[in-house]
Motif scaffolding. Structure first.
Motif, PDB file in Angstrom:
ATOM      1  N   GLY A  66     -29.869  21.627 -21.228  1.00 45.72           N
ATOM      2  CA  GLY A  66     -30.965  20.699 -21.459  1.00 45.72           C
ATOM      3  C   GLY A  66     -30.504  19.280 -21.772  1.00 45.72           C
ATOM      4  N   THR A  67     -29.373  19.163 -22.440  1.00 48.67           N
ATOM      5  CA  THR A  67     -28.854  17.839 -22.799  1.00 48.67           C
ATOM      6  C   THR A  67     -28.645  16.979 -21.547  1.00 48.67           C
ATOM      7  OG1 THR A  67     -27.804  18.816 -24.739  1.00 48.67           O
ATOM      8  CG2 THR A  67     -26.957  16.682 -24.045  1.00 48.67           C
ATOM      9  N   TRP A  70     -31.964  15.591 -20.513  1.00 55.31           N
ATOM     10  CA  TRP A  70     -32.312  14.465 -21.405  1.00 55.31           C
ATOM     11  C   TRP A  70     -31.695  13.175 -20.857  1.00 55.31           C
ATOM     12  CZ3 TRP A  70     -30.520  16.165 -26.996  1.00 55.31           C
ATOM     13  CH2 TRP A  70     -31.617  16.622 -27.750  1.00 55.31           C
ATOM     14  N   TRP A  96     -31.606  13.240 -29.406  1.00 57.04           N
ATOM     15  CA  TRP A  96     -32.011  12.453 -28.227  1.00 57.04           C
ATOM     16  C   TRP A  96     -31.916  10.957 -28.546  1.00 57.04           C
ATOM     17  CZ3 TRP A  96     -37.381  13.014 -25.307  1.00 57.04           C
ATOM     18  CH2 TRP A  96     -37.195  12.691 -23.945  1.00 57.04           C
ATOM     19  N   CYS A 139     -40.431   8.324 -26.128  1.00 53.71           N
ATOM     20  CA  CYS A 139     -39.760   9.609 -25.922  1.00 53.71           C
ATOM     21  C   CYS A 139     -40.126  10.549 -27.071  1.00 53.71           C
ATOM     22  CB  CYS A 139     -38.240   9.439 -25.922  1.00 53.71           C
ATOM     23  SG  CYS A 139     -37.654   8.233 -24.729  1.00 53.71           S
ATOM     24  N   VAL A 141     -40.533  14.859 -28.439  1.00 54.74           N
ATOM     25  CA  VAL A 141     -40.219  16.279 -28.239  1.00 54.74           C
ATOM     26  C   VAL A 141     -41.516  17.067 -28.426  1.00 54.74           C
ATOM     27  CG1 VAL A 141     -38.878  18.228 -29.129  1.00 54.74           C
ATOM     28  CG2 VAL A 141     -37.857  15.936 -29.071  1.00 54.74           C
ATOM     29  N   ASP A 172     -39.774  16.010 -23.970  1.00 53.97           N
ATOM     30  CA  ASP A 172     -38.858  17.158 -23.990  1.00 53.97           C
ATOM     31  C   ASP A 172     -39.689  18.421 -24.202  1.00 53.97           C
ATOM     32  OD1 ASP A 172     -37.344  19.285 -25.041  1.00 53.97           O
ATOM     33  OD2 ASP A 172     -35.981  17.990 -26.146  1.00 53.97           O
ATOM     34  N   ILE A 174     -38.171  21.518 -23.778  1.00 53.06           N
ATOM     35  CA  ILE A 174     -37.125  22.538 -23.612  1.00 53.06           C
ATOM     36  C   ILE A 174     -37.517  23.858 -24.275  1.00 53.06           C
ATOM     37  CG2 ILE A 174     -34.730  23.098 -24.288  1.00 53.06           C
ATOM     38  CD1 ILE A 174     -34.022  20.236 -23.348  1.00 53.06           C
ATOM     39  N   VAL A 193     -38.773  16.964 -19.496  1.00 50.52           N
ATOM     40  CA  VAL A 193     -37.437  17.577 -19.531  1.00 50.52           C
ATOM     41  C   VAL A 193     -37.596  19.057 -19.899  1.00 50.52           C
ATOM     42  CG1 VAL A 193     -35.235  17.534 -20.777  1.00 50.52           C
ATOM     43  CG2 VAL A 193     -36.417  15.378 -20.252  1.00 50.52           C
ATOM     44  N   SER A 207     -31.368  22.880 -15.872  1.00 54.70           N
ATOM     45  CA  SER A 207     -32.336  22.047 -16.592  1.00 54.70           C
ATOM     46  C   SER A 207     -33.102  21.209 -15.588  1.00 54.70           C
ATOM     47  CB  SER A 207     -31.639  21.198 -17.658  1.00 54.70           C
ATOM     48  OG  SER A 207     -30.610  20.434 -17.092  1.00 54.70           O
ATOM     49  N   ASN A 209     -36.082  17.929 -14.579  1.00 58.24           N
ATOM     50  CA  ASN A 209     -36.869  16.704 -14.778  1.00 58.24           C
ATOM     51  C   ASN A 209     -38.088  16.794 -13.864  1.00 58.24           C
ATOM     52  OD1 ASN A 209     -34.481  13.874 -15.140  1.00 58.24           O
ATOM     53  ND2 ASN A 209     -35.081  15.479 -16.568  1.00 58.24           N
TER      54      ASN A 209
END
Ligand SMILES: Cc1ncc(COP(=O)(O)O)c(C=O)c1O
Length: 398
Positions: A66-67, A70, A96, A139, A141, A172, A174, A193, A207, A209
């Motif tokens: 996942g990173t 990001w 992040w 941004c 989460v 995000d 995730i 993400v 991962s 996008n």
């Protein structure tokens, strides 16, 4: 006391248990990623994944954790020195933000208490002040895995719109994708993400996008250096089901089966299954007499519950005892929550018996460790789940 018999209970909030049909698909021989069989697989997964993000736009798939996704979201849409507005919901929002700094962006971090979600009014107020539109992206989460708090993304979208601000919205998902309702198109996200190892029931290693037209337009002007993550290289290849470099072929074979399973169950049923598991877990936790890390009921996460232990008791010792005694892994507390909380994952491939089995392991551990609690939390969860068995089962019994 150590028990290695029976199946391991992997009840961390991801990576999650991988269903056998998915494992079997991953174990199939690797195929030629430039051959016709792969093209069909590529087209199927690239189309199928869109429904999980609830988008009709492209979803890019990286062979990365996942990173990586990001980073891809930031480097494809932004330029050196751009301001980005971020919100401190917990450990992952903080990571992040650190990444944004390392990439040469200028994040503004709205501080939070790690017990509540994104405050949309604070986002609105900051954007309203930004008359010159220096802030290029917001941004957030969606589901903060360190705290078990789910933020209202539609409210963040409305806040940006009310401020009349053109910033992109980067989200995000995730630990919510495929577990908690999330609507990329309807909620006006620009980049979403995702990762493979949680609600998608795959091992780590893919991962995503999901991208809006506005994000694609921004990527044409964005100047942060990028190569591996570049959407521009991906998209023309993806149209035919292929990738510009070697994809995670076997994980994509698994993804095809995981998507089939999620589609067969139906996304709404998937979300309800997670909601029920989360509610059963919270009822047990409250009965035991512990505090849930998430303060607001309307922000409770359906994919995990973070449980606070009373002062003077070690969450890590409890987890270690449960691992040794029951062969079950629970999530640890992260950052300032280390040793203070433990996290119960209830996401991905599970059924009710796994939820109640997990709660039984916790209750056993509490007893063994001498942590004061009211016994009977499992019973409370059983009653709740039995009463929510669903119309099919009720009709069959009647
Ligand atoms: C919400 C969230 N964001 C980002 C990440 C980082 O993803 P990864 O560890 O797959 O690189 C995680 C990992 O658990 C996460 O839960």
């Amino acid at each position: 006391m150590t028990s290695q018999t029976g199946r391991h209970f992997l009840q961390i909030p991801g990576p999650t248990n991988t269903p056998l049909p998915v494992l079997a698909a991953i174990a199939k021989p690797t195929i030629d990623h430039r051959g016709p069989e792969f093209g069909k697989l590529g087209r199927e997964v690239l189309a199928g994944i869109r429904t999980i993000f609830q988008t009709t736009n492209p979803v890019i798939i990286y062979p990365a954790s996942g990173t990586g996704a990001w980073e891809a979201a930031l480097v494809n849409t932004l330029s050196p020195g751009d301001r980005v507005l971020m919100f401190e919901t917990g450990w992952f929002a903080t990571l992040w933000e650190k990444m944004a700094t390392k990439l040469g962006l200028k994040p503004e971090f709205i501080h939070g208490d790690w017990r509540t979600g994104v405050d949309a009014s604070a986002i609105e107020a900051r954007l309203a002040e930004d008359k010159s539109h220096a802030i290029k992206a917001v941004c957030v989460v969606h589901n903060e895995t360190s705290t078990g708090v789910t933020s209202h993304i539609a409210a963040v979208r409305s806040a940006i719109d009310r401020a009349g601000h053109p910033a992109l919205l980067l989200v995000d998902t995730i630990s919510s994708l495929g577990s908690i309702d999330y609507r990329h198109d309807e909620w006006g996200a620009d980049v979403t993400v995702g990762g493979s190892q949680k609600g998608l029931m795959l091992p780590p290693g893919l991962s995503f996008n999901a991208v809006s037209d506005k994000a694609l337009a921004a990527s044409k002007k964005a100047k942060l250096p990028r190569s591996f993550w570049d959407w521009e290289d991906m998209l023309p290849h993806n149209e035919k089901g292929y990738f510009p470099y070697t994809p995670g072929t076997n994980l994509l074979q698994g993804l095809k089966v995981a998507l089939d399973m999620l589609h067969a169950e139906g996304l709404d049923n998937v979300f309800r299954r997670h909601d029920r598991a989360a509610e059963a877990t919270r009822r047990a936790v409250r009965h035991w007499g512990f505090e849930i890390q998430c303060r607001n009921e309307d922000e409770y996460s359906s994919s995990l519950t973070a449980v606070r232990l009373p002062d003077g008791h070690s969450a890590d010792q409890l987890r270690a005892d449960i691992l040794a005694r029951c062969n079950m892994s629970l999530g640890n507390g992260l950052g300032p929550l280390a040793d203070r909380v433990f996290r119960i994952g209830h996401l991905g491939d599970f059924h009710q018996l796994m939820v109640t089995g997990t709660l039984s392991g916790v209750e056993m551990g509490l007893r063994a460790c001498g942590i004061p609690h009211r016994s009977g939390g499992v019973e409370v969860a059983l009653s709740y789940l039995a009463g929510n068995a669903g119309p099919m089962q009720v009709a069959a019994v009647a």
